[in-house]
Design a protein around this motif. Structure first.
Motif, PDB file in Angstrom:
ATOM      1  N   TYR A   1       0.755  -1.284   0.020  1.00 16.90           N
ATOM      2  CA  TYR A   1      -0.141   0.043   0.156  1.00 16.90           C
ATOM      3  C   TYR A   1       0.778   1.392   0.012  1.00 16.90           C
ATOM      4  N   SER A   2       2.045   1.219   0.879  1.00 19.89           N
ATOM      5  CA  SER A   2       2.862   2.360   0.565  1.00 19.89           C
ATOM      6  C   SER A   2       3.217   2.965  -0.815  1.00 19.89           C
ATOM      7  N   LYS A   3       3.578   1.946  -1.626  1.00 22.31           N
ATOM      8  CA  LYS A   3       3.983   2.249  -3.157  1.00 22.31           C
ATOM      9  C   LYS A   3       2.596   2.668  -3.826  1.00 22.31           C
ATOM     10  N   LEU A   4       1.827   1.994  -3.611  1.00 18.47           N
ATOM     11  CA  LEU A   4       0.441   2.431  -4.252  1.00 18.47           C
ATOM     12  C   LEU A   4      -0.013   3.777  -3.612  1.00 18.47           C
ATOM     13  N   ALA A   5       0.022   4.150  -2.570  1.00 19.48           N
ATOM     14  CA  ALA A   5      -0.392   5.467  -1.946  1.00 19.48           C
ATOM     15  C   ALA A   5       0.650   6.777  -2.510  1.00 19.48           C
ATOM     16  N   SER A   6       1.885   6.219  -2.658  1.00 19.81           N
ATOM     17  CA  SER A   6       2.922   7.149  -3.299  1.00 19.81           C
ATOM     18  C   SER A   6       2.542   7.399  -4.756  1.00 19.81           C
ATOM     19  N   GLU A   7       2.275   6.447  -5.393  1.00 16.08           N
ATOM     20  CA  GLU A   7       1.695   6.692  -6.910  1.00 16.08           C
ATOM     21  C   GLU A   7       0.509   7.537  -6.935  1.00 16.08           C
TER      22      GLU A   7
ATOM     23  N   LEU B   1      -2.265  12.542  -8.083  1.00 18.43           N
ATOM     24  CA  LEU B   1      -3.254  13.577  -7.849  1.00 18.43           C
ATOM     25  C   LEU B   1      -2.583  15.108  -7.758  1.00 18.43           C
ATOM     26  N   LEU B   2      -1.385  14.955  -7.427  1.00 17.56           N
ATOM     27  CA  LEU B   2      -0.479  16.303  -7.490  1.00 17.56           C
ATOM     28  C   LEU B   2      -0.288  16.769  -9.079  1.00 17.56           C
ATOM     29  N   GLU B   3      -0.033  15.784  -9.868  1.00 11.64           N
ATOM     30  CA  GLU B   3       0.071  15.982 -11.344  1.00 11.64           C
ATOM     31  C   GLU B   3      -1.098  16.615 -12.058  1.00 11.64           C
ATOM     32  N   ILE B   4      -2.358  16.035 -11.533  1.00  6.04           N
ATOM     33  CA  ILE B   4      -3.390  16.327 -12.262  1.00  6.04           C
ATOM     34  C   ILE B   4      -3.941  17.884 -11.448  1.00  6.04           C
ATOM     35  N   GLY B   5      -3.596  18.144 -10.415  1.00  2.00           N
ATOM     36  CA  GLY B   5      -4.014  19.518  -9.563  1.00  2.00           C
ATOM     37  C   GLY B   5      -5.405  19.091  -8.766  1.00  2.00           C
TER      38      GLY B   5
ATOM     39  N   ASP C   1      -5.737  18.699  -5.770  1.00  6.24           N
ATOM     40  CA  ASP C   1      -5.550  19.707  -4.636  1.00  6.24           C
ATOM     41  C   ASP C   1      -6.237  20.967  -4.770  1.00  6.24           C
ATOM     42  N   LYS C   2      -5.939  21.678  -6.025  1.00  6.22           N
ATOM     43  CA  LYS C   2      -6.437  23.024  -6.474  1.00  6.22           C
ATOM     44  C   LYS C   2      -8.013  22.809  -6.704  1.00  6.22           C
ATOM     45  N   TYR C   3      -8.449  21.778  -7.353  1.00 12.66           N
ATOM     46  CA  TYR C   3      -9.781  21.527  -7.652  1.00 12.66           C
ATOM     47  C   TYR C   3     -10.604  21.362  -6.241  1.00 12.66           C
ATOM     48  N   ALA C   4     -10.220  20.554  -5.150  1.00 13.89           N
ATOM     49  CA  ALA C   4     -10.649  20.489  -4.023  1.00 13.89           C
ATOM     50  C   ALA C   4     -10.713  21.664  -3.239  1.00 13.89           C
ATOM     51  N   LYS C   5      -9.845  22.714  -3.635  1.00 15.25           N
ATOM     52  CA  LYS C   5      -9.911  24.086  -2.722  1.00 15.25           C
ATOM     53  C   LYS C   5     -10.859  25.004  -3.372  1.00 15.25           C
ATOM     54  N   THR C   6     -11.415  24.563  -4.644  1.00 16.78           N
ATOM     55  CA  THR C   6     -12.072  25.679  -5.196  1.00 16.78           C
ATOM     56  C   THR C   6     -13.645  25.449  -4.864  1.00 16.78           C
ATOM     57  N   LYS C   7     -14.205  26.591  -4.264  1.00 17.36           N
ATOM     58  CA  LYS C   7     -15.495  26.642  -4.009  1.00 17.36           C
ATOM     59  C   LYS C   7     -16.451  26.650  -5.158  1.00 17.36           C
ATOM     60  N   SER C   8     -17.265  25.516  -5.392  1.00 19.72           N
ATOM     61  CA  SER C   8     -18.024  25.416  -6.617  1.00 19.72           C
ATOM     62  C   SER C   8     -19.315  24.542  -5.952  1.00 19.72           C
ATOM     63  N   PRO C   9     -20.163  24.649  -6.879  1.00 20.96           N
ATOM     64  CA  PRO C   9     -21.351  23.642  -6.695  1.00 20.96           C
ATOM     65  C   PRO C   9     -20.947  22.134  -6.722  1.00 20.96           C
ATOM     66  N   PHE C  10     -19.712  22.144  -7.531  1.00 24.38           N
ATOM     67  CA  PHE C  10     -19.191  20.762  -7.827  1.00 24.38           C
ATOM     68  C   PHE C  10     -18.195  20.349  -6.946  1.00 24.38           C
ATOM     69  N   GLY C  11     -18.226  19.219  -6.561  1.00 21.84           N
ATOM     70  CA  GLY C  11     -17.025  18.656  -5.767  1.00 21.84           C
ATOM     71  C   GLY C  11     -17.186  18.923  -4.166  1.00 21.84           C
ATOM     72  N   ALA C  12     -18.325  19.457  -3.754  1.00 24.23           N
ATOM     73  CA  ALA C  12     -18.382  19.548  -2.111  1.00 24.23           C
ATOM     74  C   ALA C  12     -17.854  18.411  -1.404  1.00 24.23           C
ATOM     75  N   GLN C  13     -17.832  17.492  -1.897  1.00 21.97           N
ATOM     76  CA  GLN C  13     -17.638  15.947  -1.219  1.00 21.97           C
ATOM     77  C   GLN C  13     -15.898  16.077  -1.009  1.00 21.97           C
ATOM     78  N   PHE C  14     -15.227  17.199  -1.527  1.00 21.18           N
ATOM     79  CA  PHE C  14     -13.560  17.241  -1.392  1.00 21.18           C
ATOM     80  C   PHE C  14     -13.528  18.279  -0.499  1.00 21.18           C
TER      81      PHE C  14
END
Length: 151
Positions: free
Chosen positions: A24-30, A35-39, A41-54
């Protein structure tokens, strides 16, 4: 590798631990890197009607980082302690030139095991008693379950 090399000073059989040579450590690292590559974290921080679960994404990142970093490649003896961190039990055994706590006559009254109890319960001391009585091979063969939820 000999059996003694896989048995921690406290009586824990290292290969039973979920952190020991886990995948799991290898999988978690990957996953973390992806997730960092696709951003995300920025998507999750954006206030929007979409993605409230983040909304708790930062907590998820913390847990994901912990999972990525908890791999233990070597057993206690070869690795310098559990996940490379020596404990009081290890230090005590080494200072007394013991192979393990099973060589000590004060195990039952020893308070150095309390940090293990939330996850392991009485398993380490039970294993030590079995090793004292049956020897290392048979004691480990008859060892208790590693975690309290595996009863």
């Amino acid at each position: 590798m000999k059996l003694i090399d896989k048995v921690a000073y406290c009586g824990i059989y290292c290969p039973d631990c979920i952190h020991y040579q886990n995948e799991y450590s290898k999988l978690a690292s990957e996953l973390k890197n992806h997730l960092l590559e696709i951003g995300l974290d920025k998507y999750a921080k954006t206030k929007s009607p979409f993605g409230a679960q983040f909304q708790n994404y930062e907590e998820f990142e913390t847990i994901l980082s912990a999972l990525a970093e908890t791999k233990c490649d070597k057993p206690c003896r070869a690795g310098g302690g559990c996940s490379g961190i020596p404990c009081e039990i290890m230090d005590c055994c080494i200072s007394k030139s013991y192979e393990g706590c099973w060589e000590c006559s004060n195990v039952d009254s020893c308070d150095k095991f309390t940090f293990l109890e939330p996850r392991c319960g009485k398993m380490p001391k039970n294993n030590i008693r079995k090793i004292k009585k049956l020897g290392l091979d048979d004691g480990i063969e008859q060892r208790d379950n590693f975690y309290i939820w595996l009863k």
